[in-house]
Design a protein around this motif. Sequence first.
Motif, PDB file in Angstrom:
ATOM      1  N   ILE A 264     -20.868  12.815 -30.721  1.00 42.86           N
ATOM      2  CA  ILE A 264     -20.146  11.954 -29.767  1.00 42.86           C
ATOM      3  C   ILE A 264     -19.630  12.712 -28.551  1.00 42.86           C
ATOM      4  CG2 ILE A 264     -19.447  10.203 -31.472  1.00 42.86           C
ATOM      5  CD1 ILE A 264     -16.622  11.566 -31.383  1.00 42.86           C
ATOM      6  N   ASP A 265     -19.533  14.048 -28.650  1.00 42.53           N
ATOM      7  CA  ASP A 265     -19.049  14.833 -27.500  1.00 42.53           C
ATOM      8  C   ASP A 265     -20.186  15.211 -26.539  1.00 42.53           C
ATOM      9  OD1 ASP A 265     -20.415  16.635 -29.062  1.00 42.53           O
ATOM     10  OD2 ASP A 265     -18.783  18.108 -29.212  1.00 42.53           O
ATOM     11  N   ASP A 266     -21.418  14.792 -26.873  1.00 41.43           N
ATOM     12  CA  ASP A 266     -22.609  15.080 -26.044  1.00 41.43           C
ATOM     13  C   ASP A 266     -22.894  16.573 -25.891  1.00 41.43           C
ATOM     14  OD1 ASP A 266     -23.333  12.436 -25.604  1.00 41.43           O
ATOM     15  OD2 ASP A 266     -21.927  12.248 -23.936  1.00 41.43           O
ATOM     16  N   GLN A 267     -22.297  17.392 -26.734  1.00 43.99           N
ATOM     17  CA  GLN A 267     -22.535  18.844 -26.652  1.00 43.99           C
ATOM     18  C   GLN A 267     -23.807  19.185 -27.437  1.00 43.99           C
ATOM     19  OE1 GLN A 267     -20.032  21.660 -28.893  1.00 43.99           O
ATOM     20  NE2 GLN A 267     -19.737  22.805 -26.988  1.00 43.99           N
ATOM     21  N   SER A 268     -24.780  19.744 -26.740  1.00 42.77           N
ATOM     22  CA  SER A 268     -26.025  20.145 -27.401  1.00 42.77           C
ATOM     23  C   SER A 268     -25.839  21.527 -28.015  1.00 42.77           C
ATOM     24  CB  SER A 268     -27.175  20.181 -26.390  1.00 42.77           C
ATOM     25  OG  SER A 268     -26.951  21.240 -25.470  1.00 42.77           O
ATOM     26  N   ILE A 269     -26.825  21.944 -28.799  1.00 44.01           N
ATOM     27  CA  ILE A 269     -26.771  23.294 -29.381  1.00 44.01           C
ATOM     28  C   ILE A 269     -26.794  24.347 -28.271  1.00 44.01           C
ATOM     29  CG2 ILE A 269     -28.126  24.961 -30.733  1.00 44.01           C
ATOM     30  CD1 ILE A 269     -28.700  22.603 -32.669  1.00 44.01           C
ATOM     31  N   ASN A 270     -27.572  24.088 -27.207  1.00 44.79           N
ATOM     32  CA  ASN A 270     -27.599  25.026 -26.067  1.00 44.79           C
ATOM     33  C   ASN A 270     -26.240  25.131 -25.396  1.00 44.79           C
ATOM     34  OD1 ASN A 270     -30.279  25.588 -26.483  1.00 44.79           O
ATOM     35  ND2 ASN A 270     -31.032  24.124 -24.979  1.00 44.79           N
ATOM     36  N   ASP A 271     -25.548  23.973 -25.252  1.00 47.32           N
ATOM     37  CA  ASP A 271     -24.194  23.977 -24.665  1.00 47.32           C
ATOM     38  C   ASP A 271     -23.242  24.793 -25.536  1.00 47.32           C
ATOM     39  OD1 ASP A 271     -25.108  22.263 -22.687  1.00 47.32           O
ATOM     40  OD2 ASP A 271     -24.465  20.447 -23.747  1.00 47.32           O
ATOM     41  N   PHE A 272     -23.334  24.545 -26.853  1.00 46.39           N
ATOM     42  CA  PHE A 272     -22.462  25.241 -27.812  1.00 46.39           C
ATOM     43  C   PHE A 272     -22.685  26.749 -27.723  1.00 46.39           C
ATOM     44  CE2 PHE A 272     -21.246  26.971 -31.897  1.00 46.39           C
ATOM     45  CZ  PHE A 272     -20.142  26.224 -32.295  1.00 46.39           C
ATOM     46  N   GLU A 273     -23.951  27.138 -27.543  1.00 48.64           N
ATOM     47  CA  GLU A 273     -24.323  28.548 -27.564  1.00 48.64           C
ATOM     48  C   GLU A 273     -23.777  29.319 -26.366  1.00 48.64           C
ATOM     49  OE1 GLU A 273     -28.181  31.144 -28.880  1.00 48.64           O
ATOM     50  OE2 GLU A 273     -28.524  29.216 -27.921  1.00 48.64           O
ATOM     51  N   GLU A 274     -23.520  28.616 -25.269  1.00 52.39           N
ATOM     52  CA  GLU A 274     -23.013  29.286 -24.064  1.00 52.39           C
ATOM     53  C   GLU A 274     -21.690  30.012 -24.328  1.00 52.39           C
ATOM     54  OE1 GLU A 274     -22.866  26.496 -20.861  1.00 52.39           O
ATOM     55  OE2 GLU A 274     -25.056  26.198 -20.854  1.00 52.39           O
ATOM     56  N   ASP A 275     -20.897  29.479 -25.277  1.00 53.57           N
ATOM     57  CA  ASP A 275     -19.624  30.127 -25.613  1.00 53.57           C
ATOM     58  C   ASP A 275     -19.494  30.183 -27.130  1.00 53.57           C
ATOM     59  OD1 ASP A 275     -17.176  31.323 -25.216  1.00 53.57           O
ATOM     60  OD2 ASP A 275     -16.092  29.454 -24.849  1.00 53.57           O
ATOM     61  N   TRP A 276     -20.591  30.616 -27.792  1.00 54.30           N
ATOM     62  CA  TRP A 276     -20.649  30.496 -29.249  1.00 54.30           C
ATOM     63  C   TRP A 276     -19.572  31.293 -29.976  1.00 54.30           C
ATOM     64  CZ3 TRP A 276     -21.649  34.682 -32.430  1.00 54.30           C
ATOM     65  CH2 TRP A 276     -22.181  35.825 -31.828  1.00 54.30           C
ATOM     66  N   LYS A 277     -19.244  32.489 -29.468  1.00 53.44           N
ATOM     67  CA  LYS A 277     -18.240  33.309 -30.165  1.00 53.44           C
ATOM     68  C   LYS A 277     -16.893  32.597 -30.217  1.00 53.44           C
ATOM     69  CE  LYS A 277     -20.039  37.985 -29.642  1.00 53.44           C
ATOM     70  NZ  LYS A 277     -19.851  39.323 -29.062  1.00 53.44           N
TER      71      LYS A 277
END
Length: 415
Positions: free
Chosen positions: A30-43
């Motif tokens: 529901i937050d529209d965050q893709s895995i690529n988006d998540f990975e940008e600040d994964w730590k």
Amino acid sequence: MDKTKSFQISKKVVLEAYQRIKANKGAAGIDDQSINDFEEDWKNNLYKIWNRMSSGTYFPPAVKAVEIPKKNGGTRVLGIPTVADRVAQMVVKMYFEPKVEPCFLEDSYGYRPNKSAIEAIEITRRRCWQYDWVLEFDIRGLFDNISHELLIKAVRKHTDSAWEILYIERWLKTPFKYKDGVIRERSAGTPQGGVISPVLANLFMHYAFDVWMRKNHPNNPWARYADDGIAHCRTLKEAENLLEALKLRFEEVGLELHPDKTRIVYCKDDDRRGKYTNESFDFLGYTFRPRLSKSKYGKFFVNFTPAVSNKASKAMRQTIRGWRLQLKPDKDLNDIANMFNPVIRGWINYYGRFYKSALYTVLRHINAALRNWARRKYKKLSRGKRKAENWLGKAAKNLPKLFAHWQLGIVPTAE
């Protein structure tokens, strides 16, 4: 590990959970965050998940409800958690699954490590030769109707970890959010699409069906894949009695047998005389029915055996049409092979395991799509199917291993 945290959760497990989620890919929640988006600040994102889970302050956001069409009509609601929530669910799964997995019975095949649908089909095939009757059953909306109270009771039986129980309870109660913005609370079920859901559904069915069958009907072997199951019987009367007992059993645990997908089947072959209303059943993409087979001595006989189902064949042909090869004239034959060979190989490996020749019509459909692609790509082939077929046949002769189905000898013919 921070000594002030309420729960001892390993940062290494959180990292591994993320790596598994990343490998599985999947859509945004529901937050529209893709895995690529998540990975940008994964730590930072993983630290937040670990920090909140360790302190007991992790609350899952609503699950994105997506309606997908069923093969036999109607729709099924899939619940898509956010990427962060999938990571959190995977963390719990990695701690919880090893505690329950050793308790599950041999003939439970769905969503389990080192178990496969092919194994379920193989054992069912062998048992159909030993037992004359089959009770085919399907549970109506298993993932939507699992009793939370009974499920948590089962969870507590296998873990005393307070945080595992806490988060499983929270996920069970997480509401669905639909595309029109409507939020629906849930009082039963575990979302189909959640990372933790398959192991929870298996745990529920372990007590609802598997253990119950072993205790009450030890002489009726069975195979179950999630909500789809088969039980074998010696006589029609035995199958009828089992059906009635099963209806009552599922009512006890708040479930219902699907009336259209539950029936008794006669495994007719050369040695079994007489007739019955149902002499075939579908299980995991295969249709079991009497078929003409050839013995190693070259003698033909009627055998009750599985082959790819009409429904699965139709779905594969629709997939091939969906590739729209005729709209890819910019690609060459190698490109097309690289794009679609993994899918074709997957079909052959799964649907070609038993009675492989039944799959050949689908594989020829791929050749027809390739012929249409060739006619669009090359002007000299555009005038007639025969020319394109001949050109493709020559390509198959020169490169017999280019496409996975060509390796089986399912090639276009060349003059």
